[in-house]
Design an enzyme around this catalytic site. Structure first.
Site, PDB file in Angstrom:
ATOM      1  N   SER A  43      65.347  21.220  45.228  1.00 19.06           N
ATOM      2  CA  SER A  43      66.553  21.543  46.009  1.00 19.06           C
ATOM      3  C   SER A  43      66.343  21.731  47.506  1.00 19.06           C
ATOM      4  O   SER A  43      67.318  21.847  48.243  1.00 19.06           O
ATOM      5  CB  SER A  43      67.229  22.789  45.442  1.00 19.06           C
ATOM      6  N   LYS A  64      71.127  29.665  53.067  1.00 23.18           N
ATOM      7  CA  LYS A  64      71.827  29.174  51.884  1.00 23.18           C
ATOM      8  C   LYS A  64      72.668  30.309  51.290  1.00 23.18           C
ATOM      9  O   LYS A  64      72.282  31.474  51.362  1.00 23.18           O
ATOM     10  CB  LYS A  64      70.775  28.674  50.877  1.00 23.18           C
ATOM     11  N   SER A 103      70.107  20.995  45.723  1.00 28.05           N
ATOM     12  CA  SER A 103      71.274  21.822  45.876  1.00 28.05           C
ATOM     13  C   SER A 103      71.474  22.400  47.282  1.00 28.05           C
ATOM     14  O   SER A 103      72.594  22.744  47.643  1.00 28.05           O
ATOM     15  CB  SER A 103      71.220  22.977  44.881  1.00 28.05           C
TER      16      SER A 103
END
Lengths: 91, 469
Positions: free
Chosen positions: B177, B78, B153
């Site tokens: 997330s 990420k 997310s």
């Protein structure tokens, strides 16, 4: 919330708020705070605010050699001079 | 040809060690797939230039017979994880062009393992969102249903695994997330116990809630990645010492279902029907399913939306244009801050910073922040008590299957998609999302299991039996 409240929050958070944004922030905050408000009605009794976590502290000694990261860190800064980060006059 | 669809970490390890393929070949196979798929899906923001070199290095380690668990295994990270001398930007304009100056602890571990970090993935700006729609670099589409979002997310990280663009990936989970995008994309997502994987080098969002975890195609793979990364670390002062990571429970017999919590508004009918089917399946596997009551659990989301913005407003104050990132000059320091933050942060980041500033401000602090802290404590106690009666808690992961971009009309509506995932972050317990069939429209459905603190093993045990092989 009033327009002034939104501008004051912007001032505290150091974010410039454009006049055209005020209404939409106000609308969003009213609905979000309306939702959050439900916690007011819960009786939590006599609990002192406590935290789930405990600090694990490491020895307070530096394992790095002076200047080891200086050039890497300074290279990220937008404005530098003679090995220092340069900022606008504060006082 | 390597069959990426069926590949797991175990199979990759075998293939690499038995010389069926090299890490270079495997990495190239993923890069080929990325070239075909990423333009449409937008999972990766960047493929690292040194991915090939990392693979070659891994092959050297393997040929010397010094292979470790993840040697030569290609993965994605990420965009909020620091990988020295590589770009990291949390999908925000305020960090455009920023290069990491050190390695996150998880990156350090992956390097020691000789894993191949292919690239960085798209996300909601600073991990704030449930659909990647707040990214400054466009949305990530769901590889399983490209007319819907990948979730958020960590949507990009989920999509790399669901779209066979990485064998596994890392995300971060503050309120769901990892689990929510895993649910949307039909893969496994693990949110470990708070404090088991070091947060050092993870860009902070809500420091008392954040945890790094894996996206994988199988529960076994999630277990492998978790066991490799869950190391204590003095650089994260809330990382729990390994000797203190104790879970008394050894096996799962009873699984609790918080019935009243499932009756909330806005929960999709098909999601609930499918959840009942999942419970039947668990009964068939020999587990006893019982109803449980955690009365305060329904306040988790409200508590979360006080604590998280409060922590966000503190953590994001560092982005001021002085030490790194975007910098816009004003007439004095204060005006430079204001202009930089105005231009650098997107709408959702600003919204949460301002909201956090509000709940922490004089006059509201007691009513909001302190009350939420107390309530968090109460919810955690209730949860612990329930784990005296049952071994795991089951809920759906997401209240509805993946939605189309733009479907959530207001921020609050978006926030409600975290309803089932937030309790694990509030209380710090581990939770896993596992695929559980498809909706009538062919969208992935999911189930979430929560275990007592440090009870990841229990999640893996049940997860492996539950998942469709």
């Amino acid at each position: 919330m009033t327009n002034e409240d939104i501008l004051k929050l912007g001032e505290l958070a150091k974010i410039e708020i454009k006049p055209e944004e005020i209404e939409s922030f106000k609308k969003d905050f009213e609905s979000i705070l309306g939702y959050i408000k439900q916690i007011e009605s819960v009786d939590v009794g006599d609990v002192s605010p406590s935290y789930l976590t405990e600090n694990i502290a490491r020895e307070d000694v530096s394992k790095n050699t002076p200047g080891e990261f200086s050039s890497d860190l300074l290279s990220s800064a937008p404005n530098t001079e003679n090995g220092f980060i340069k900022v606008k006059k504060i006082l | 040809m390597i069959d990426l669809k069926k590949l797991t970490i175990k199979k990759a390890q075998d293939g690499l060690r038995n010389k069926e393929f090299t890490s270079l070949e495997l990495t190239n196979a993923y890069i080929e797939e990325i070239k075909k798929t990423n333009e449409n899906i937008n999972a990766y923001l960047e493929i690292f230039e040194d991915a090939i070199d990392q693979a070659k290095k891994a092959d050297e380690i393997i040929s010397k017979g010094e292979s470790k668990t993840l040697t030569g295994v290609p993965l994605a990270i990420k965009d909020n994880l620091l990988f020295k001398d590589h770009k990291a930007g949390a999908s925000s304009k305020i960090l455009e062009g920023y290069f990491s100056t050190y390695d996150a602890k998880v990156i350090e571990t992956l390097k020691e393992e000789g894993a191949v970090i292919i690239g960085r993935t798209n996300m909601d700006e600073f991990a704030m969102g449930s659909s990647t729609e707040t990214s400054a670099y466009g949305i990530t589409k769901n590889p399983k249903a490209p007319h819907t979002v990948a979730g958020g997310s960590s949507g990009g990280s989920a999509a790399t695994v669901a779209g066979d663009m990485a064998l596994f990936s890392l995300g971060s989970d503050t309120g769901g997330s990892i689990r929510q995008p895993a649910g949307f994309c039909g893969i496994v997502g693990l949110k470990p116990t708070y404090g088991t994987i070091s947060r050092s080098g993870l860009m902070a969002m809500g420091s008392s809630l954040d945890i790094i975890g894996p996206f994988t195609k199988s529960v076994e793979d999630a277990e492998i990645v978790f066991n490799t990364l869950a190391k204590e670390d003095a650089k994260d002062s809330t990382c729990v010492l390994e000797k203190d990571r104790i879970c008394e429970k050894k096996e799962v017999k009873k699984i609790g279902v918080p019935r009243s919590f499932l009756k909330g508004e806005g929960i999709n009918k098909e999601t609930l029907e499918n959840f009942e089917k999942s419970l039947d399946k668990l009964r068939g596997l020999g587990y006893e399913i019982v109803d449980i009551d955690i009365p305060l659990m329904e306040y988790s989301l409200a508590v979360y939306y006080v604590l998280m913005p409060a922590e966000v407003s503190t953590n994001l104050s560092r982005f001021d244009g002085i030490r790194y990132g975007l910098s816009i000059s004003g007439k004095d320091v204060a005006e430079s801050y204001k202009k930089t933050k105005e231009a650098g942060f997107g709408k959702e980041a600003k919204r949460r910073i301002l909201l956090g500033t509000y709940v922490l401000s004089h006059g509201y602090y007691d009513a909001y922040y302190n009350k939420a802290v107390k309530l968090r404590h109460k919810i955690t106690e209730e949860m612990k008590k329930v784990f005296n009666e049952v071994d795991l808690i089951a809920t759906p992961t997401t209240p509805s299957p993946a939605f189309a971009p733009g479907a959530k009309a207001s921020p609050l509506e978006m926030y409600l998609s975290d309803i089932f995932t937030v309790p694990a972050n509030i209380t710090g317990v581990p939770a896993i999302s596992i695929p559980a069939g498809n909706s009538s429209e062919g969208l992935p459905l999911d189930i979430q299991f929560m275990a007592p603190h440090f009870g990841e093993k229990l999640l893996f045990e049940v997860g492996k039996k539950f998942e469709v092989k």
